[in-house]
Design an enzyme around this catalytic site. Structure first.
Site, PDB file in Angstrom:
ATOM      1  CB  THR A 173       1.014   1.797   2.772  1.00  0.00           C
ATOM      2  OG1 THR A 173       0.175   1.774   3.921  1.00  0.00           O
ATOM      3  CG2 THR A 173       1.212   0.392   2.243  1.00  0.00           C
ATOM      4  NE  ARG A 201      -6.966  -0.145  10.101  1.00  0.00           N
ATOM      5  CZ  ARG A 201      -6.180   0.223   9.103  1.00  0.00           C
ATOM      6  NH1 ARG A 201      -4.869   0.105   9.207  1.00  0.00           N
ATOM      7  NH2 ARG A 201      -6.700   0.696   7.973  1.00  0.00           N
ATOM      8  N   GLY A 203      -5.332  -3.418   8.528  1.00  0.00           N
ATOM      9  CA  GLY A 203      -5.817  -2.845   7.289  1.00  0.00           C
ATOM     10  C   GLY A 203      -5.707  -3.810   6.126  1.00  0.00           C
ATOM     11  CG  ASP A 204      -5.310  -2.115   2.192  1.00  0.00           C
ATOM     12  OD1 ASP A 204      -5.081  -1.265   3.070  1.00  0.00           O
ATOM     13  OD2 ASP A 204      -4.829  -2.039   1.053  1.00  0.00           O
ATOM     14  CB  THR A 224      -0.789   3.038  -0.545  1.00  0.00           C
ATOM     15  OG1 THR A 224      -0.724   4.006   0.519  1.00  0.00           O
ATOM     16  CG2 THR A 224      -0.775   3.769  -1.880  1.00  0.00           C
ATOM     17  N   GLY A 227      -7.619   1.656   4.205  1.00  0.00           N
ATOM     18  CA  GLY A 227      -7.660   0.202   4.204  1.00  0.00           C
ATOM     19  C   GLY A 227      -9.025  -0.418   4.329  1.00  0.00           C
TER      20      GLY A 227
END
Length: 308
Positions: A173, A201, A203-204, A224, A227
């Site tokens: 990331t 999916r 992630g954050d 990073t 997540g």
């Protein structure tokens, strides 16, 4: 008379990647890309530009470089597709935009900014985000632009080993946080997610408050790492809140929240900037690709944990 002050901090991912595992040409390529991103963002800030422009410019450079898991060089899903996520936030007014699961926008961070500025929404996903991108004339790219042989090899290796989720803890990331000479801060994050992700999916990174956050009253944060854990801890907002409400230093806030992530079983890192001119990074892995630059002419790029 006051002296104009600005700063820029970037990251290109954190993970279990030791110096001994990185070929010399890859090491040089990573450092060159980080320096190029710092140059792009710094040029804007040094000329009196704003933080939101600087973080977008820095992240675009990293998205176009195949060394990182964002834009070109993004990880493959279980089905062999590149699905891209990004977010951007302006600390001066808390405007934010983010996108998840897009497949055709060359620079996802620019699409996230378009969502912030040209829509009534904060987060757009998948086919809708792709349609919004095309309707607003953003540069599109074919699947071959995002796909790289190394990312394909990583997917093939994962599938051959039973398809376990991101077993090597390699997070690529990218992100940036900045302070401009007007005292405003901003944050941006972009990612291809994790190798072998399934079922749409997310992630954050594109979640405001989890992987990305900026508030002039506290801090700008880009994350990073793992997540799922960053989402559960609301890492970016927690760091901002500790600075804003508890008066903690950036380093203290970042280290405290990263320790909480580690206690849950997650790993990764964060970069943080504040209107005061302070900045910090914190990570719990053997490497985090990172760099910083500021108005005093200083510039630094580092990859591994033994580089301080």
């Amino acid at each position: 008379m006051t002296t104009a002050q600005w700063s820029l901090v970037i990251h290109g991912g954190a993970g279990a990647i030791a110096r001994s595992q990185t070929p010399p040409d890859t090491d040089r390529g990573l450092r060159a890309a980080l320096n190029a991103a710092l140059e792009a963002g710094s040029a804007i800030l040094a000329s009196g530009g704003n933080a939101i422009d600087a973080v977008e410019a820095a992240v675009r450079v990293l998205e176009d470089d195949p060394h990182f898991n964002a834009g070109r060089g993004s990880a493959f899903t279980f089905e062999g597709v590149n699905e891209l996520d990004a977010a951007i936030m302006d600390g001066s007014d808390l405007r934010a935009g983010s996108i998840a699961g897009v497949t055709a926008t060359r620079n996802p961070v620019t699409l996230a900014r378009a969502v912030m500025e040209e829509s009534a929404h904060v987060l757009l996903g998948r086919e809708g985000a792709d349609a919004f991108s095309a309707e607003h004339g953003l540069e599109q790219a074919d699947p071959d632009w995002f796909a790289t042989p190394e990312r394909r090899r990583q997917l093939d290796e994962l599938l051959a080993n039973g398809g376990k989720f991101d077993v090597d803890m390699k997070y690529g990331t990218v992100g940036a946080v900045a302070l401009d000479s007007d005292g405003h801060i901003a944050a941006a994050t972009s990612t291809g997610g994790v190798t072998g992700k399934r079922w749409g999916r997310i992630g954050d990174s594109p979640l405001i408050g989890a992987g990305t956050y900026a508030d002039d009253r506290g801090a700008a944060v880009s994350c990073t790492g793992a997540g799922e854990f960053f989402i559960r801890e609301s890492v970016a907002f927690q760091i901002n809140a500790r600075v804003r409400f508890l008066g903690e230093s950036l380093q203290q806030a970042a280290d405290t929240v990263m320790a909480e992530v580690k206690a849950l079983g997650g790993t990764g890192g964060v970069i943080v900037a504040a209107p005061s001119g302070d900045w910090a990074w914190s990570f719990t892995t053997s490497s985090m690709y990172r760099g910083c630059a500021s108005a005093d002419g200083s510039r630094r790029v580092a990859l591994y944990d033994d580089e301080g």
